[in-house]
Design a protein around this motif. Structure first.
Motif, mmCIF file in Angstrom:
data_model
loop_
_atom_site.group_PDB
_atom_site.id
_atom_site.type_symbol
_atom_site.label_atom_id
_atom_site.label_comp_id
_atom_site.label_asym_id
_atom_site.label_seq_id
_atom_site.Cartn_x
_atom_site.Cartn_y
_atom_site.Cartn_z
ATOM 1 N N THR A 241 55.991 -15.894 80.569
ATOM 2 C CA THR A 241 55.975 -16.674 78.859
ATOM 3 C C THR A 241 56.281 -16.505 78.029
ATOM 4 O OG1 THR A 241 53.529 -16.894 79.825
ATOM 5 C CG2 THR A 241 53.497 -17.298 77.926
ATOM 6 N N ILE A 242 56.584 -14.796 77.719
ATOM 7 C CA ILE A 242 57.021 -14.218 76.636
ATOM 8 C C ILE A 242 58.730 -14.986 76.801
ATOM 9 C CG2 ILE A 242 57.014 -11.526 75.136
ATOM 10 C CD1 ILE A 242 54.364 -11.568 76.142
ATOM 11 N N ALA A 243 59.223 -14.252 77.706
ATOM 12 C CA ALA A 243 60.641 -14.197 77.869
ATOM 13 C C ALA A 243 60.743 -15.675 77.382
ATOM 14 C CB ALA A 243 61.012 -13.494 79.172
ATOM 15 N N GLY A 244 60.441 -16.692 78.329
ATOM 16 C CA GLY A 244 60.653 -18.131 78.981
ATOM 17 C C GLY A 244 60.970 -18.598 76.985
ATOM 18 N N LEU B 84 64.110 -16.845 74.352
ATOM 19 C CA LEU B 84 64.857 -18.091 74.885
ATOM 20 C C LEU B 84 64.836 -19.195 74.283
ATOM 21 C CD1 LEU B 84 65.960 -16.725 78.588
ATOM 22 C CD2 LEU B 84 67.009 -15.924 75.885
ATOM 23 N N GLY B 85 63.525 -20.089 75.188
ATOM 24 C CA GLY B 85 62.828 -21.630 74.327
ATOM 25 C C GLY B 85 63.199 -21.675 73.159
ATOM 26 N N PHE B 86 62.809 -20.778 72.068
ATOM 27 C CA PHE B 86 62.556 -21.065 70.863
ATOM 28 C C PHE B 86 63.607 -21.291 69.949
ATOM 29 C CE2 PHE B 86 62.481 -19.318 66.074
ATOM 30 C CZ PHE B 86 61.525 -20.186 65.770
ATOM 31 N N ILE B 87 65.294 -20.556 70.733
ATOM 32 C CA ILE B 87 66.217 -20.479 70.229
ATOM 33 C C ILE B 87 66.446 -21.315 70.799
ATOM 34 C CG2 ILE B 87 68.425 -18.846 70.685
ATOM 35 C CD1 ILE B 87 67.106 -16.469 71.313
ATOM 36 N N ILE C 170 61.192 -18.604 84.530
ATOM 37 C CA ILE C 170 61.894 -18.274 83.177
ATOM 38 C C ILE C 170 62.316 -19.578 82.590
ATOM 39 C CG2 ILE C 170 63.384 -16.651 81.490
ATOM 40 C CD1 ILE C 170 62.183 -14.404 83.045
ATOM 41 N N ILE C 171 63.458 -19.637 83.211
ATOM 42 C CA ILE C 171 64.489 -20.921 82.936
ATOM 43 C C ILE C 171 63.464 -22.228 83.233
ATOM 44 C CG2 ILE C 171 66.552 -22.577 83.728
ATOM 45 C CD1 ILE C 171 67.686 -20.312 85.648
ATOM 46 N N ALA C 172 62.805 -22.280 83.611
ATOM 47 C CA ALA C 172 61.523 -23.650 84.064
ATOM 48 C C ALA C 172 60.863 -23.288 82.030
ATOM 49 C CB ALA C 172 61.145 -23.807 84.755
ATOM 50 N N ILE C 173 60.659 -22.858 81.683
ATOM 51 C CA ILE C 173 59.655 -22.457 80.939
ATOM 52 C C ILE C 173 60.481 -22.435 79.984
ATOM 53 C CG2 ILE C 173 58.276 -20.558 78.965
ATOM 54 C CD1 ILE C 173 57.061 -21.689 81.424
ATOM 55 N N LEU D 277 52.171 -19.909 79.071
ATOM 56 C CA LEU D 277 50.578 -19.284 79.726
ATOM 57 C C LEU D 277 50.004 -20.440 80.940
ATOM 58 C CD1 LEU D 277 50.086 -16.490 79.633
ATOM 59 C CD2 LEU D 277 47.771 -17.599 78.347
ATOM 60 N N LYS D 278 49.224 -21.391 81.035
ATOM 61 C CA LYS D 278 48.972 -21.480 81.893
ATOM 62 C C LYS D 278 49.806 -22.514 82.597
ATOM 63 C CE LYS D 278 46.554 -24.112 78.717
ATOM 64 N NZ LYS D 278 45.918 -25.206 78.508
#
Length: 220
Positions: free
Chosen positions: A28-31, A34-37, A96-99, A161-162
């Motif tokens: 969740t945190i890693a995704g 990266l997702g925010f960037i 992680i890529i999917a998130i 997270l869910k």
């Protein structure tokens, strides 16, 4: 009585579930980081005056938001084979890529909406001070917009997270997968799933409370 509680199936499942919870939080945190960037870039791209960039970003958001994350992670893990892309993607990397990809599409809309909500007068004020368009965005628009992004970004954290619970289909050792592994051995299905739900709630409820207080404090 204390000994009975400590030896109950609810408590016995916790060491296994905690291992899964670590993985859940990592993904969740890693995704989301990266997702925010990626989401920030896509969101600003949707605001671009360049029609090509705007079009590419719009298509990305619509495609990702229009397909379920379960299909996305299956495509990444099983569809992107080593023969196709030249490298092997393990389950954790695929998760992680999917998130990242999924969250970025929603974060892009959060960014776009927050930036768009800033009054036009703010931009005009920046230009009147001699700032370029990029400087106006960096020093005037973005700080105000980011403040408005915080509550919805927190909501996205809860959603992502869910969503990690779906990754048990590719054997990612997140909390639900570890719960399944545990009750397949002990046959304590009810007790294990109760504890899985409690672990999710321990994270999501305090997060929601903090977000509501933060929203009131920021008055957004």
């Amino acid at each position: 009585m204390i000994e009975a509680i400590l030896e109950s199936p609810y408590i016995n499942s916790l060491p296994t579930l905690f291992e899964g919870l670590k993985m859940t939080l990592l993904i969740t945190i890693a995704g989301l980081f990266l997702g925010f960037i990626l989401g920030g870039l896509v969101g600003l791209g949707k605001l671009s005056k360049n029609k090509l960039i705007q079009g590419i970003c719009t298509v990305y958001v619509e495609v990702v938001r229009g397909t379920p994350i379960l299909a996305q992670v299956l495509f990444i893990y099983y569809g992107l084979t080593e023969d196709l892309i030249g490298l092997s993607i393990n389950a954790l990397t695929a998760a992680i890529i999917a998130i990242t990809i999924n969250a970025a599409a929603y974060i892009a809309e959060i960014v776009r909406g927050a930036v768009y909500s800033i009054e036009k007068g703010q931009r005009e004020a920046g230009r009147s001070l001699g700032l370029t368009e990029k400087q106006t965005m960096r020093y005037i628009i973005w700080p105000q917009a980011f403040k408005r992004m915080i509550p919805p970004l927190g909501n996205q954290f809860v959603i992502s997270l869910k969503d990690t619970s779906l990754f048990s289909v590719i054997a990612v050792h997140e909390v639900l997968y570890m719960g399944k592994q545990y009750y397949n051995v002990t046959y304590e299905i009810f007790e294990t799933l109760v504890m899985v739900c409690i672990l999710y709630l321990i994270i999501t409820i305090p997060t929601s409370i903090i977000l509501r207080r933060l929203e009131r404090k920021l008055d957004v």
